[in-house]
Structures are given as structure tokens and as C-alpha cells.
Design a protein around this motif. Structure first.
Motif, PDB file in Angstrom:
ATOM      1  N   VAL A  65      47.713  33.271  44.166  1.00  0.00           N
ATOM      2  CA  VAL A  65      47.318  34.718  44.513  1.00  0.00           C
ATOM      3  C   VAL A  65      46.662  35.699  43.625  1.00  0.00           C
ATOM      4  CG1 VAL A  65      48.026  36.486  46.169  1.00  0.00           C
ATOM      5  CG2 VAL A  65      48.502  34.120  46.823  1.00  0.00           C
ATOM      6  N   LEU A  66      48.005  35.741  42.703  1.00  0.00           N
ATOM      7  CA  LEU A  66      47.847  36.727  41.422  1.00  0.00           C
ATOM      8  C   LEU A  66      46.290  36.433  40.884  1.00  0.00           C
ATOM      9  CD1 LEU A  66      51.649  36.981  40.249  1.00  0.00           C
ATOM     10  CD2 LEU A  66      50.090  38.073  41.713  1.00  0.00           C
ATOM     11  N   LYS A  67      45.932  35.170  40.734  1.00  0.00           N
ATOM     12  CA  LYS A  67      44.690  34.579  39.927  1.00  0.00           C
ATOM     13  C   LYS A  67      43.730  35.165  41.082  1.00  0.00           C
ATOM     14  CE  LYS A  67      41.887  32.718  37.585  1.00  0.00           C
ATOM     15  NZ  LYS A  67      41.624  32.988  36.049  1.00  0.00           N
ATOM     16  N   VAL A  68      43.745  34.860  42.255  1.00  0.00           N
ATOM     17  CA  VAL A  68      42.720  35.338  43.294  1.00  0.00           C
ATOM     18  C   VAL A  68      42.573  37.177  43.084  1.00  0.00           C
ATOM     19  CG1 VAL A  68      42.214  35.787  45.495  1.00  0.00           C
ATOM     20  CG2 VAL A  68      42.919  33.706  44.895  1.00  0.00           C
ATOM     21  N   LEU A  69      43.715  37.602  43.118  1.00  0.00           N
ATOM     22  CA  LEU A  69      43.654  39.251  42.787  1.00  0.00           C
ATOM     23  C   LEU A  69      43.083  39.570  41.603  1.00  0.00           C
ATOM     24  CD1 LEU A  69      47.249  40.270  44.384  1.00  0.00           C
ATOM     25  CD2 LEU A  69      44.840  40.271  45.567  1.00  0.00           C
ATOM     26  N   TRP A  70      43.299  38.828  40.512  1.00  0.00           N
ATOM     27  CA  TRP A  70      42.610  39.303  39.058  1.00  0.00           C
ATOM     28  C   TRP A  70      41.206  39.010  39.279  1.00  0.00           C
ATOM     29  CZ3 TRP A  70      42.729  41.861  35.154  1.00  0.00           C
ATOM     30  CH2 TRP A  70      42.226  41.644  33.933  1.00  0.00           C
ATOM     31  N   ASN A  71      40.731  37.816  39.969  1.00  0.00           N
ATOM     32  CA  ASN A  71      39.216  37.467  39.961  1.00  0.00           C
ATOM     33  C   ASN A  71      38.547  38.678  40.778  1.00  0.00           C
ATOM     34  OD1 ASN A  71      39.528  35.090  38.661  1.00  0.00           O
ATOM     35  ND2 ASN A  71      39.626  33.707  40.590  1.00  0.00           N
ATOM     36  N   THR A  72      39.182  39.036  41.963  1.00  0.00           N
ATOM     37  CA  THR A  72      38.720  40.079  42.620  1.00  0.00           C
ATOM     38  C   THR A  72      38.620  41.558  41.911  1.00  0.00           C
ATOM     39  OG1 THR A  72      39.913  39.236  44.760  1.00  0.00           O
ATOM     40  CG2 THR A  72      39.191  41.441  44.954  1.00  0.00           C
ATOM     41  N   ILE A  73      39.636  41.800  41.127  1.00  0.00           N
ATOM     42  CA  ILE A  73      39.401  42.809  40.485  1.00  0.00           C
ATOM     43  C   ILE A  73      38.198  43.002  39.433  1.00  0.00           C
ATOM     44  CG2 ILE A  73      40.820  44.341  38.425  1.00  0.00           C
ATOM     45  CD1 ILE A  73      43.229  43.669  39.867  1.00  0.00           C
ATOM     46  N   VAL A  74      38.015  41.781  38.699  1.00  0.00           N
ATOM     47  CA  VAL A  74      37.058  41.676  37.855  1.00  0.00           C
ATOM     48  C   VAL A  74      35.663  41.568  38.282  1.00  0.00           C
ATOM     49  CG1 VAL A  74      36.178  39.954  35.952  1.00  0.00           C
ATOM     50  CG2 VAL A  74      38.418  40.219  36.109  1.00  0.00           C
ATOM     51  N   PHE A  75      35.606  41.073  39.483  1.00  0.00           N
ATOM     52  CA  PHE A  75      34.243  40.848  40.286  1.00  0.00           C
ATOM     53  C   PHE A  75      33.884  42.200  40.863  1.00  0.00           C
ATOM     54  CE2 PHE A  75      32.697  40.832  44.635  1.00  0.00           C
ATOM     55  CZ  PHE A  75      31.340  40.217  44.585  1.00  0.00           C
ATOM     56  N   THR A  76      34.990  43.013  41.211  1.00  0.00           N
ATOM     57  CA  THR A  76      34.609  44.348  41.780  1.00  0.00           C
ATOM     58  C   THR A  76      34.332  45.337  40.667  1.00  0.00           C
ATOM     59  OG1 THR A  76      36.378  44.075  43.612  1.00  0.00           O
ATOM     60  CG2 THR A  76      35.552  46.312  43.213  1.00  0.00           C
ATOM     61  N   LEU A  77      34.876  45.236  39.581  1.00  0.00           N
ATOM     62  CA  LEU A  77      34.443  45.998  38.379  1.00  0.00           C
ATOM     63  C   LEU A  77      33.297  45.659  37.901  1.00  0.00           C
ATOM     64  CD1 LEU A  77      37.822  46.318  36.386  1.00  0.00           C
ATOM     65  CD2 LEU A  77      36.668  48.180  37.888  1.00  0.00           C
ATOM     66  N   ALA A  78      32.723  44.429  37.688  1.00  0.00           N
ATOM     67  CA  ALA A  78      31.532  44.043  37.422  1.00  0.00           C
ATOM     68  C   ALA A  78      30.457  44.464  38.565  1.00  0.00           C
ATOM     69  CB  ALA A  78      31.383  42.465  37.173  1.00  0.00           C
ATOM     70  N   THR A  79      30.655  44.267  39.732  1.00  0.00           N
ATOM     71  CA  THR A  79      29.784  44.701  40.685  1.00  0.00           C
ATOM     72  C   THR A  79      29.525  46.216  40.500  1.00  0.00           C
ATOM     73  OG1 THR A  79      30.645  43.094  42.337  1.00  0.00           O
ATOM     74  CG2 THR A  79      29.625  45.024  43.093  1.00  0.00           C
ATOM     75  N   THR A  80      30.612  47.064  40.541  1.00  0.00           N
ATOM     76  CA  THR A  80      30.228  48.444  40.550  1.00  0.00           C
ATOM     77  C   THR A  80      29.536  48.863  39.320  1.00  0.00           C
ATOM     78  OG1 THR A  80      32.155  48.707  41.922  1.00  0.00           O
ATOM     79  CG2 THR A  80      31.438  50.670  40.525  1.00  0.00           C
TER      80      THR A  80
END
Length: 235
Positions: free
Chosen positions: A17-32
Motif C-alpha cells: 500500500v505504501l508503494k501504491v501511495l508513492w506511485n500515486t504521489i509521483v504520478f500526480t506530481l508528473a501529471t500536474t
């Protein structure tokens, strides 16, 4: 029915789950970042310069809002997937490479694709702000000998900051919640974002029992993130 904090302990203590949250943070920052880097200059050029064909720019950006993200994700899969992407295949055949040098099946790569989807939104959210900005301030700076970069740093960006911040928060929220790009590109490559992880927990592939407690706990955490972003915007 019983109330428990066990689901929060489970999601915060599970490495996956921590890996999923980290992926989400990186994905969101790259998206923005992608959306703002592309959308803001287009909005500025359209509203603060004498760029010809402004009507065409607005038409293209408006049409960009209507393209479903699932089609963009499928298109980039065919173009830049590390194994089957046309661009990667061409680079491998041309330069004798053993594997494709471009891989969009990463949090950053998927963020880039999602950012392209949101470029039109970044344009729409900031173009009206640039249009309403008082040009006298920039003209005064030019008269007093300030360079373009100094004017942008000391006048244009401070005036535009509230609208840029609002657009940033809105796109951060979309990046956290979006499903189409992570599902099309990520699921097949076992790269999970928060949205796809919640989907798998609510719809187990092995026809198991849906874990609604986990999904509800994650949803509550996301409400907290939304409240923090709202507080940030209000400061």
C-alpha cells in the motif's frame, strides 16, 4: 456492525500500500507539472501577446477537453510502450537496441500521458486570468527597463499566482482520483495507483470477497488530503 481502526492500521502498515501511495504521489506530481508546463505558456501566448490564430488555439483546446483519457492512454500505448510501441520498435530497428528506450509504463510516464490530457484544462483555467490582468503594470515595468524575465518573476507570476494555485490544486485532485490512464497503462504492467488499487480491492480478480473496509479507509484518507488542499488554497 462494529467500528474499528484495523483497516487504517492495515493500509498504513502494508508495504504494498505504501508503494501504491508513492506511485500515486509521483504520478500526480508528473501529471500536474506536465499540464502546467504546457498549458500555462499557451494561455500566456494566447492572451498576453499578438499571437495570430487565437481562435484556432481556443478551438483546439476546447476539443482537447472532449477527448476521453482512455483513448489517449491507448494511443500512447501503441506509440511508446516498451515492447510494442511503434516509436520503440523503430528506435530498436534503427539503432540495433535490445529493448525500447522509452517506457511510459512507469508512474512518471503515465503522469506525462495524463498531463497531456489535462493541458487543455490548465489552459482553460488560466487563460481568463491572463486576459483580465492589467497590462499597465507590465508596460510600466518595461518602461523602467525591466527585462522580460524580471517582469514575469516580479509582476506577471505574482498576479497570476492565485489562479495558478487553484488550477494546481484542481489538477492534483484529478491526478489522485483518475482511473483511465492508470487502468489502461498501469494494470497490464502491474503498476498500481490509488484508483486502480481501490478498484481491485472492491472487485477482486479471483472472485473473492470485496474488501470494502480497506476502500473506505483509503477514501477517508483522501478526504483528508482534499481538506488539506482546500486549506492550502484558502491561505
Amino acid at each position: 456492525m462494529s467500528y474499528t481502526l484495523h483497516n487504517y492500521v492495515e493500509i498504513l502498515g502494508e508495504p504494498f500500500v505504501l508503494k501504491v501511495l508513492w506511485n500515486t504521489i509521483v504520478f500526480t506530481l508528473a501529471t500536474t507539472a506536465t499540464a502546467l508546463i504546457l498549458g500555462l505558456p499557451i494561455a500566456w501566448l494566447t492572451e498576453r501577446t499578438s499571437l495570430p490564430g487565437k481562435g484556432l488555439v481556443y478551438t483546439i483546446m476546447t476539443l482537447g477537453l472532449l477527448i476521453p483519457g482512455i483513448y489517449t492512454a491507448m494511443g500512447w500505448t501503441f506509440i511508446a510502450h516498451v515492447r510494442i510501441g511503434l516509436l520503440n520498435r523503430w528506435l530498436m530497428d534503427t539503432f540495433g537496441l535490445t529493448e525500447g528506450p522509452i517506457n511510459i509504463a512507469t508512474p512518471v510516464g503515465m503522469g506525462f500521458v495524463q498531463g497531456l490530457n489535462l493541458t487543455a484544462l490548465a489552459f482553460i483555467l488560466t487563460a481568463q486570468m491572463f486576459r483580465a490582468m492589467n497590462p499597465a503594470l507590465e508596460e510600466a515595468a518595461k518602461i523602467h527597463g525591466m527585462s522580460f524575465l524580471s517582469t514575469a518573476r516580479r509582476i506577471t507570476l505574482p498576479l497570476a499566482f492565485p489562479a495558478i494555485l487553484a488550477a494546481t490544486i484542481y489538477m492534483l485532485t484529478i491526478g489522485i482520483a483518475t482511473f483511465d490512464v492508470p487502468a489502461i497503462i498501469g494494470l497490464g504492467n502491474r503498476i498500481y495507483m490509488l484508483s486502480t488499487y481501490v478498484y481491485l480491492k472492491a472487485n477482486p480478480p479471483d472472485s473473492g470477497i470485496p474488501q470494502y473496509g480497506i476502500t473506505a479507509a483509503l477514501g477517508t484518507l483522501m478526504i483528508g488530503v482534499g481538506l488539506l488542499l482546500t486549506w492550502w488554497d484558502s491561505q
